[in-house]
Scaffold this motif. Sequence first.
Motif, PDB file in Angstrom:
ATOM      1  N   HIS A 142      15.228   4.851 -11.511  1.00  0.00           N
ATOM      2  CA  HIS A 142      14.059   5.601 -11.071  1.00  0.00           C
ATOM      3  C   HIS A 142      13.572   6.542 -12.166  1.00  0.00           C
ATOM      4  CE1 HIS A 142      12.010   8.969  -9.039  1.00  0.00           C
ATOM      5  NE2 HIS A 142      11.516   8.005  -8.280  1.00  0.00           N
ATOM      6  N   ALA A 143      14.508   7.213 -12.839  1.00  0.00           N
ATOM      7  CA  ALA A 143      14.119   8.160 -13.895  1.00  0.00           C
ATOM      8  C   ALA A 143      13.423   7.434 -15.041  1.00  0.00           C
ATOM      9  CB  ALA A 143      15.351   8.901 -14.414  1.00  0.00           C
ATOM     10  N   VAL A 144      13.768   6.180 -15.274  1.00  0.00           N
ATOM     11  CA  VAL A 144      13.198   5.459 -16.414  1.00  0.00           C
ATOM     12  C   VAL A 144      11.876   4.774 -16.063  1.00  0.00           C
ATOM     13  CG1 VAL A 144      13.576   3.544 -18.030  1.00  0.00           C
ATOM     14  CG2 VAL A 144      15.433   5.126 -17.518  1.00  0.00           C
ATOM     15  N   LEU A 151       4.085  -1.488  -7.954  1.00  0.00           N
ATOM     16  CA  LEU A 151       5.091  -2.170  -8.775  1.00  0.00           C
ATOM     17  C   LEU A 151       6.488  -1.641  -8.445  1.00  0.00           C
ATOM     18  CD1 LEU A 151       5.392  -4.342 -10.931  1.00  0.00           C
ATOM     19  CD2 LEU A 151       5.532  -2.518 -12.622  1.00  0.00           C
ATOM     20  N   TYR A 152       6.569  -0.364  -8.163  1.00  0.00           N
ATOM     21  CA  TYR A 152       7.873   0.213  -7.820  1.00  0.00           C
ATOM     22  C   TYR A 152       8.350  -0.325  -6.474  1.00  0.00           C
ATOM     23  CZ  TYR A 152      11.562   3.582  -7.063  1.00  0.00           C
ATOM     24  OH  TYR A 152      12.786   4.157  -6.832  1.00  0.00           O
ATOM     25  N   GLU A 153       7.487  -0.243  -5.468  1.00  0.00           N
ATOM     26  CA  GLU A 153       7.858  -0.646  -4.104  1.00  0.00           C
ATOM     27  C   GLU A 153       8.121  -2.149  -3.995  1.00  0.00           C
ATOM     28  OE1 GLU A 153       8.577   1.038  -1.376  1.00  0.00           O
ATOM     29  OE2 GLU A 153       8.359   2.866  -2.574  1.00  0.00           O
ATOM     30  N   ARG A 154       7.358  -2.921  -4.767  1.00  0.00           N
ATOM     31  CA  ARG A 154       7.408  -4.374  -4.576  1.00  0.00           C
ATOM     32  C   ARG A 154       8.165  -5.109  -5.681  1.00  0.00           C
ATOM     33  NH1 ARG A 154       1.372  -6.054  -2.604  1.00  0.00           N
ATOM     34  NH2 ARG A 154       1.640  -5.493  -0.426  1.00  0.00           N
ATOM     35  N   PHE A 155       8.609  -4.404  -6.714  1.00  0.00           N
ATOM     36  CA  PHE A 155       9.327  -5.084  -7.801  1.00  0.00           C
ATOM     37  C   PHE A 155      10.588  -4.309  -8.207  1.00  0.00           C
ATOM     38  CE2 PHE A 155       9.972  -6.075 -12.365  1.00  0.00           C
ATOM     39  CZ  PHE A 155      10.176  -7.431 -12.260  1.00  0.00           C
ATOM     40  N   TRP A 156      10.391  -3.105  -8.749  1.00  0.00           N
ATOM     41  CA  TRP A 156      11.565  -2.392  -9.272  1.00  0.00           C
ATOM     42  C   TRP A 156      12.578  -2.056  -8.189  1.00  0.00           C
ATOM     43  CZ3 TRP A 156      12.306  -3.438 -13.885  1.00  0.00           C
ATOM     44  CH2 TRP A 156      11.293  -3.460 -14.830  1.00  0.00           C
ATOM     45  N   LYS A 157      12.093  -1.599  -7.051  1.00  0.00           N
ATOM     46  CA  LYS A 157      13.015  -1.183  -5.988  1.00  0.00           C
ATOM     47  C   LYS A 157      13.800  -2.382  -5.454  1.00  0.00           C
ATOM     48  CE  LYS A 157      12.841   1.760  -1.943  1.00  0.00           C
ATOM     49  NZ  LYS A 157      11.896   2.457  -1.068  1.00  0.00           N
ATOM     50  N   PRO A 158      13.123  -3.458  -5.006  1.00  0.00           N
ATOM     51  CA  PRO A 158      13.919  -4.600  -4.524  1.00  0.00           C
ATOM     52  C   PRO A 158      14.830  -5.188  -5.587  1.00  0.00           C
ATOM     53  CG  PRO A 158      11.539  -5.086  -4.414  1.00  0.00           C
ATOM     54  CD  PRO A 158      11.677  -3.644  -4.783  1.00  0.00           C
ATOM     55  N   LEU A 159      14.349  -5.204  -6.834  1.00  0.00           N
ATOM     56  CA  LEU A 159      15.157  -5.769  -7.915  1.00  0.00           C
ATOM     57  C   LEU A 159      16.407  -4.917  -8.150  1.00  0.00           C
ATOM     58  CD1 LEU A 159      15.044  -8.023 -10.122  1.00  0.00           C
ATOM     59  CD2 LEU A 159      14.187  -6.263 -11.657  1.00  0.00           C
ATOM     60  N   ALA A 160      16.195  -3.588  -8.211  1.00  0.00           N
ATOM     61  CA  ALA A 160      17.328  -2.691  -8.487  1.00  0.00           C
ATOM     62  C   ALA A 160      18.327  -2.717  -7.343  1.00  0.00           C
ATOM     63  CB  ALA A 160      16.820  -1.264  -8.707  1.00  0.00           C
ATOM     64  N   VAL A 161      17.832  -2.691  -6.113  1.00  0.00           N
ATOM     65  CA  VAL A 161      18.744  -2.676  -4.966  1.00  0.00           C
ATOM     66  C   VAL A 161      19.525  -3.992  -4.901  1.00  0.00           C
ATOM     67  CG1 VAL A 161      18.886  -2.558  -2.448  1.00  0.00           C
ATOM     68  CG2 VAL A 161      17.360  -1.032  -3.659  1.00  0.00           C
ATOM     69  N   ALA A 162      18.851  -5.105  -5.177  1.00  0.00           N
ATOM     70  CA  ALA A 162      19.542  -6.402  -5.127  1.00  0.00           C
ATOM     71  C   ALA A 162      20.566  -6.523  -6.255  1.00  0.00           C
ATOM     72  CB  ALA A 162      18.525  -7.542  -5.219  1.00  0.00           C
ATOM     73  N   ALA A 163      20.202  -6.081  -7.447  1.00  0.00           N
ATOM     74  CA  ALA A 163      21.087  -6.277  -8.600  1.00  0.00           C
ATOM     75  C   ALA A 163      22.222  -5.260  -8.635  1.00  0.00           C
ATOM     76  CB  ALA A 163      20.291  -6.194  -9.897  1.00  0.00           C
ATOM     77  N   LEU A 164      21.947  -4.027  -8.174  1.00  0.00           N
ATOM     78  CA  LEU A 164      22.941  -2.948  -8.333  1.00  0.00           C
ATOM     79  C   LEU A 164      23.552  -2.486  -7.011  1.00  0.00           C
ATOM     80  CD1 LEU A 164      21.027  -0.693 -10.923  1.00  0.00           C
ATOM     81  CD2 LEU A 164      22.671  -2.511 -11.391  1.00  0.00           C
ATOM     82  N   ASN A 165      23.016  -2.946  -5.889  1.00  0.00           N
ATOM     83  CA  ASN A 165      23.517  -2.551  -4.576  1.00  0.00           C
ATOM     84  C   ASN A 165      23.520  -1.029  -4.403  1.00  0.00           C
ATOM     85  OD1 ASN A 165      24.657  -2.754  -2.029  1.00  0.00           O
ATOM     86  ND2 ASN A 165      26.768  -2.806  -2.797  1.00  0.00           N
ATOM     87  N   ILE A 166      22.472  -0.420  -4.896  1.00  0.00           N
ATOM     88  CA  ILE A 166      22.361   1.037  -4.785  1.00  0.00           C
ATOM     89  C   ILE A 166      20.887   1.392  -4.988  1.00  0.00           C
ATOM     90  CG2 ILE A 166      22.711   1.513  -7.273  1.00  0.00           C
ATOM     91  CD1 ILE A 166      24.626   3.787  -6.425  1.00  0.00           C
ATOM     92  N   ALA A 167      20.458   2.518  -4.424  1.00  0.00           N
ATOM     93  CA  ALA A 167      19.051   2.921  -4.556  1.00  0.00           C
ATOM     94  C   ALA A 167      18.728   3.172  -6.028  1.00  0.00           C
ATOM     95  CB  ALA A 167      18.805   4.189  -3.746  1.00  0.00           C
ATOM     96  N   PRO A 168      17.476   2.870  -6.454  1.00  0.00           N
ATOM     97  CA  PRO A 168      17.113   3.066  -7.861  1.00  0.00           C
ATOM     98  C   PRO A 168      17.259   4.519  -8.320  1.00  0.00           C
ATOM     99  CG  PRO A 168      15.226   2.276  -6.578  1.00  0.00           C
ATOM    100  CD  PRO A 168      16.394   2.258  -5.669  1.00  0.00           C
ATOM    101  N   GLU A 169      17.188   5.452  -7.353  1.00  0.00           N
ATOM    102  CA  GLU A 169      17.348   6.873  -7.703  1.00  0.00           C
ATOM    103  C   GLU A 169      18.767   7.159  -8.200  1.00  0.00           C
ATOM    104  OE1 GLU A 169      16.052   5.757  -4.925  1.00  0.00           O
ATOM    105  OE2 GLU A 169      13.992   6.479  -4.974  1.00  0.00           O
ATOM    106  N   GLU A 170      19.723   6.299  -7.825  1.00  0.00           N
ATOM    107  CA  GLU A 170      21.124   6.513  -8.223  1.00  0.00           C
ATOM    108  C   GLU A 170      21.618   5.483  -9.234  1.00  0.00           C
ATOM    109  OE1 GLU A 170      24.143   7.867  -5.102  1.00  0.00           O
ATOM    110  OE2 GLU A 170      22.862   6.422  -4.068  1.00  0.00           O
ATOM    111  N   GLY A 171      20.993   4.304  -9.257  1.00  0.00           N
ATOM    112  CA  GLY A 171      21.532   3.173 -10.021  1.00  0.00           C
ATOM    113  C   GLY A 171      21.344   3.298 -11.527  1.00  0.00           C
ATOM    114  N   SER A 172      22.271   2.745 -12.275  1.00  0.00           N
ATOM    115  CA  SER A 172      22.263   2.833 -13.734  1.00  0.00           C
ATOM    116  C   SER A 172      21.157   1.965 -14.343  1.00  0.00           C
ATOM    117  CB  SER A 172      23.628   2.369 -14.262  1.00  0.00           C
ATOM    118  OG  SER A 172      23.518   1.966 -15.606  1.00  0.00           O
ATOM    119  N   ALA A 173      20.282   2.611 -15.132  1.00  0.00           N
ATOM    120  CA  ALA A 173      19.185   1.888 -15.794  1.00  0.00           C
ATOM    121  C   ALA A 173      19.744   0.861 -16.765  1.00  0.00           C
ATOM    122  CB  ALA A 173      18.293   2.887 -16.528  1.00  0.00           C
TER     123      ALA A 173
END
Length: 417
Positions: A142-144, A151-173
């Motif tokens: 999220h910070a990056v 784009l965040y709601e429909r791409f970065w968020k689902p991608l990050a949650v699926a790949a990292l199993n954690i909210a983008p606000e917490e997940g490692s960039a």
Amino acid sequence: MAVTHIAGAGLAGLACAVTLAKAGRAAVLYESAAHAGGRCRSYFDAQLQRQIDNGNHLLLSGNKATMSYLDDIGARGTLTGPETAGFSFLDLRTGERWTLRPNRGVVPWWILSPKRRVPGTRPRDYLSGLKLARARPGATVHAVVGANGDLYERFWKPLAVAALNIAPEEGSARLLWSVLWRTFGRGAAGCRPLVARDGLSPSLIDPALDLLADHQVPVRFNSGLKGIELGEGGACALEFAQGRIELGAGDHLVLAVPPANARELVPELTVPEGSRTIVNAHVTLPAPASLPDGGTFLGLIGGTAEWLFLRGDMASLTISGADALAERPSGEIAKLVWADTARALGLEANEQPPIRIIKERRATFAQTPEQAARRPGTRTGWRNLFLAGDWTDTGLPATIEGAVQSGRAAARAVLAG
Ligand SMILES: Cc1cc2nc3c(=O)[nH]c(=O)nc-3n(C[C@H](O)[C@H](O)[C@H](O)COP(=O)(O)OP(=O)(O)OC[C@H]3O[C@@H](n4cnc5c(N)ncnc54)[C@H](O)[C@@H]3O)c2cc1C
């Protein structure tokens, strides 16, 4: 002959054992449960009266270690997926549907085509992704990338949650970038989605057990490693409920158990702490269903579930980073998930069929920058003790690819002497 003792028959332990067996080395696999596969397996569910997976698992054609493991065990043909890379989505709030279509080759011109990118986004919005490549070790997704609208709601968020199993606000960039680079970064060839056609065990687990049996590698179930005697720079004995095993001078031990178990066995290890939940719902539909594009899975935006997978009359839905949701009773979760399913497949919402909810509370370690920094490498301070598992420092998120890569790395370390 020197023997490699491997604790844990998840994908990391199996990949390690398969690599050693194929190299003609003696190995023994010990598993505390009565079955192999760990967090990636199939089993018979009495409520639904059929074989189900513990959770949907998506692979990508760019998962090189996994493809090579599947070749080793003769099971690559058990995966199925579309001929070309494509990820279909439905926004449950608006009914809007679209398909993300990465192009061939490494230059991502697909973002220039409105038919291939996320609706409501502009090509320049995607440039935020490049910042991930230069992210500091402590940065979150999220910070990056920033919360940049659609784009965040429909791409970065689902991608990050699926790949990292954690909210983008917490997940490692950095961890997210490592996936993007190895999959989307290779164009369509690296991001063709693949699933196990007949289930996880028939694809990834059972053929490995068959290969090990053919190579006379024993797999001992209900044999949890209870203690390790460490001395003289190495592991010298293993304790099991069934008895004690002394290690010879050339013997090795590979710990392919989850991080908390590894630390219990070797308190000196630094391992990632904390975990995140994945909730899966298996829905038996009144009749076989299909998706508008004829595919087998669909990304869902704006509902409870994030992904819907179809296999005949079974719809299986995934919710990642689901610690809060998992606190709710299964009956409540089933209702929420059924509403999404009915909407996505155009079914009558009032007729809820039998649904099995599976809460995997330790699905992955908490993939924050802080915990990612605690991942240990394959080698330890003990000459004959090696580590494997999706939580070790593979440079990848905790995934099948990371687990397999780690098991093969441990085998290579053993073979190197
Ligand atoms: C619901 C769900 C969905 C997922 N979705 C995806 C996905 O879509 N794509 C993807 O790539 N990945 C996905 N994953 C992650 C993937 O399943 C894991 O990364 C992978 O299975 C981890 O394998 P592993 O061998 O490292 O660990 P594990 O599977 O945890 O294996 C460790 C094994 O060690 C055993 N053990 C523990 N203690 C001892 C002991 N003392 N002695 C002997 N044995 C012991 C355990 O019983 C277990 O069998 C998902 C995971 C879950 C739970």
